[in-house]
Design a protein around this motif. Structure first.
Motif, mmCIF file in Angstrom:
data_model
loop_
_atom_site.group_PDB
_atom_site.id
_atom_site.type_symbol
_atom_site.label_atom_id
_atom_site.label_comp_id
_atom_site.label_asym_id
_atom_site.label_seq_id
_atom_site.Cartn_x
_atom_site.Cartn_y
_atom_site.Cartn_z
ATOM 1 N N PRO A 57 13.046 13.816 41.718
ATOM 2 C CA PRO A 57 13.225 12.608 40.907
ATOM 3 C C PRO A 57 14.358 11.729 41.440
ATOM 4 O O PRO A 57 15.472 12.204 41.652
ATOM 5 N N PHE A 58 14.039 10.471 41.639
ATOM 6 C CA PHE A 58 14.995 9.522 42.200
ATOM 7 C C PHE A 58 16.275 9.458 41.361
ATOM 8 O O PHE A 58 17.379 9.438 41.894
ATOM 9 N N GLY A 59 16.117 9.438 40.053
ATOM 10 C CA GLY A 59 17.260 9.289 39.159
ATOM 11 C C GLY A 59 18.199 10.478 39.112
ATOM 12 O O GLY A 59 19.289 10.393 38.529
ATOM 13 N N ALA A 60 17.807 11.579 39.714
ATOM 14 C CA ALA A 60 18.636 12.786 39.673
ATOM 15 C C ALA A 60 19.705 12.800 40.770
ATOM 16 O O ALA A 60 20.495 13.747 40.837
ATOM 17 N N TYR A 61 19.744 11.762 41.595
ATOM 18 C CA TYR A 61 20.679 11.727 42.726
ATOM 19 C C TYR A 61 21.560 10.485 42.638
ATOM 20 O O TYR A 61 21.104 9.431 42.179
ATOM 21 N N PRO A 62 22.812 10.598 43.095
ATOM 22 C CA PRO A 62 23.749 9.485 42.934
ATOM 23 C C PRO A 62 23.436 8.276 43.821
ATOM 24 O O PRO A 62 23.797 7.155 43.479
ATOM 25 N N THR A 63 22.744 8.499 44.956
ATOM 26 C CA THR A 63 22.430 7.406 45.866
ATOM 27 C C THR A 63 21.010 7.579 46.415
ATOM 28 O O THR A 63 20.448 8.680 46.379
ATOM 29 N N ARG A 64 20.479 6.495 46.940
ATOM 30 C CA ARG A 64 19.167 6.546 47.604
ATOM 31 C C ARG A 64 19.215 7.505 48.792
ATOM 32 O O ARG A 64 18.277 8.250 49.065
ATOM 33 N N GLU A 65 20.347 7.502 49.503
ATOM 34 C CA GLU A 65 20.497 8.370 50.676
ATOM 35 C C GLU A 65 20.465 9.842 50.280
ATOM 36 O O GLU A 65 19.838 10.666 50.948
ATOM 37 N N ALA A 66 21.160 10.178 49.193
ATOM 38 C CA ALA A 66 21.175 11.574 48.726
ATOM 39 C C ALA A 66 19.772 12.003 48.296
ATOM 40 O O ALA A 66 19.334 13.130 48.576
ATOM 41 N N TRP A 67 19.065 11.100 47.617
ATOM 42 C CA TRP A 67 17.687 11.397 47.207
ATOM 43 C C TRP A 67 16.807 11.608 48.444
ATOM 44 O O TRP A 67 16.019 12.553 48.511
ATOM 45 N N GLY A 68 16.979 10.731 49.446
ATOM 46 C CA GLY A 68 16.194 10.853 50.675
ATOM 47 C C GLY A 68 16.439 12.170 51.388
ATOM 48 O O GLY A 68 15.512 12.795 51.894
ATOM 49 N N GLU A 69 17.696 12.610 51.415
ATOM 50 C CA GLU A 69 18.021 13.896 52.048
ATOM 51 C C GLU A 69 17.321 15.046 51.334
ATOM 52 O O GLU A 69 16.784 15.952 51.967
ATOM 53 N N ALA A 70 17.335 15.008 49.998
ATOM 54 C CA ALA A 70 16.686 16.062 49.221
ATOM 55 C C ALA A 70 15.176 16.057 49.447
ATOM 56 O O ALA A 70 14.544 17.114 49.545
ATOM 57 N N LEU A 71 14.599 14.864 49.544
ATOM 58 C CA LEU A 71 13.157 14.747 49.775
ATOM 59 C C LEU A 71 12.785 15.311 51.147
ATOM 60 O O LEU A 71 11.835 16.094 51.273
ATOM 61 N N GLU A 73 14.417 17.492 52.858
ATOM 62 C CA GLU A 73 14.612 18.951 52.805
ATOM 63 C C GLU A 73 13.385 19.645 52.210
ATOM 64 O O GLU A 73 12.922 20.666 52.717
ATOM 65 N N GLN A 74 12.849 19.075 51.140
ATOM 66 C CA GLN A 74 11.624 19.630 50.534
ATOM 67 C C GLN A 74 10.456 19.577 51.518
ATOM 68 O O GLN A 74 9.717 20.551 51.677
ATOM 69 N N ILE A 75 10.276 18.432 52.179
ATOM 70 C CA ILE A 75 9.158 18.256 53.108
ATOM 71 C C ILE A 75 9.257 19.255 54.255
ATOM 72 O O ILE A 75 8.257 19.855 54.660
ATOM 73 N N ARG A 76 10.460 19.437 54.782
ATOM 74 C CA ARG A 76 10.642 20.331 55.933
ATOM 75 C C ARG A 76 10.275 21.776 55.594
ATOM 76 O O ARG A 76 9.854 22.528 56.476
ATOM 77 N N GLN A 77 10.415 22.171 54.346
ATOM 78 C CA GLN A 77 10.048 23.535 53.959
ATOM 79 C C GLN A 77 8.568 23.812 54.216
ATOM 80 O O GLN A 77 8.172 24.959 54.376
ATOM 81 N N TRP A 78 7.750 22.760 54.247
ATOM 82 C CA TRP A 78 6.303 22.926 54.396
ATOM 83 C C TRP A 78 5.850 22.783 55.841
ATOM 84 O O TRP A 78 4.654 22.848 56.110
ATOM 85 N N GLU A 79 6.800 22.578 56.767
ATOM 86 C CA GLU A 79 6.481 22.479 58.195
ATOM 87 C C GLU A 79 5.331 21.503 58.440
ATOM 88 O O GLU A 79 4.368 21.800 59.150
ATOM 89 N N ALA A 80 5.469 20.316 57.847
ATOM 90 C CA ALA A 80 4.418 19.297 57.940
ATOM 91 C C ALA A 80 4.347 18.698 59.337
ATOM 92 O O ALA A 80 5.371 18.417 59.954
ATOM 93 N N ASP A 81 3.123 18.505 59.816
ATOM 94 C CA ASP A 81 2.894 17.763 61.049
ATOM 95 C C ASP A 81 2.844 16.267 60.775
ATOM 96 O O ASP A 81 3.117 15.450 61.647
ATOM 97 N N LEU A 82 2.462 15.924 59.542
ATOM 98 C CA LEU A 82 2.278 14.533 59.173
ATOM 99 C C LEU A 82 2.613 14.372 57.692
ATOM 100 O O LEU A 82 2.190 15.178 56.865
ATOM 101 N N VAL A 83 3.376 13.332 57.376
ATOM 102 C CA VAL A 83 3.709 13.014 55.985
ATOM 103 C C VAL A 83 3.039 11.686 55.650
ATOM 104 O O VAL A 83 3.144 10.716 56.409
#
Length: 195
Positions: A57-71, A73-83
């Motif tokens: 959730p975007f609102g759970a992070y103090p900045t857009r950058e912090a939210w992007g980092e968390a996102l 991190e989640q994506i990398r857990q799935w070893e995606a070839d394409l997002v």
């Protein structure tokens, strides 16, 4: 097999097209996770198709950058070839774009560079356009400004409502997205050549 993570904010109609395509054993890609920036209706597709999902959730992070980092991190857990951003209505911060590029696609309901932004169909109707389109692009730091992978014109008929135009575009958008994923998986499309 190409591993896909699809990010949504709404109903996930393009996501559903990918899920249905990947039910074919011959389709060379699989959605391995579905993410959202809020409790989106499209997350029901994850449950229906037995695909793991996550919400950052975007609102759970103090900045857009912090939210992007968390996102990321989640994506990398799935070893995606394409997002794939499929109706994902948040701009990713540049750090997230760079972490995922060039394997980061977005669909847009216009024939880019015409009518970028969140209200593409409304803008096309307001301008009196007789046609618009659907585009699949590589995401960059701008708003719908990345390299175009594929696009197709869609007519606007006299008296069309915004919903009618959206419905016509969605049919094309879904097909283009599935064809693009297929092309990437088969090696016919190399995103590095476009970025």
């Amino acid at each position: 097999m190409l591993r896909l993570v699809v990010l949504i904010s709404g109903g996930g109609s393009n996501l559903r097209a990918l899920l249905e395509a990947s039910e074919d054993a011959e389709f060379p890609a699989r959605v391995v996770a579905i993410g959202a920036d809020r409790d989106a209706d499209g997350l029901a597709h994850a449950e229906e198709f037995g695909i793991p999902s996550f919400v950052v959730p975007f609102g759970a992070y103090p900045t857009r950058e912090a939210w992007g980092e968390a996102l990321v991190e989640q994506i990398r857990q799935w070893e995606a070839d394409l997002v794939i951003l499929s109706g994902f209505m948040r701009l990713l911060p540049p750090t997230a774009v760079h972490a995922l590029a060039p394997n980061l696609l977005n669909t847009h309901p216009a024939y880019l560079p015409e009518f970028p932004g969140a209200h593409a169909v409304r803008d096309a109707l307001a301008e009196g356009a007789t046609q618009t389109g659907a585009s699949v692009i590589v995401v960059d730091d701008g708003v719908d400004s990345g390299p175009i992978v594929v696009q197709e014109r869609v007519p606007i008929h006299p008296g069309d409502s915004e919903a009618a135009v959206h419905d016509r575009i969605k049919l094309v958008e879904r097909r283009l997205l599935v064809e693009t994923v297929l092309g990437i998986a088969n090696g016919d499309i190399d995103l590095r050549d476009l970025a």
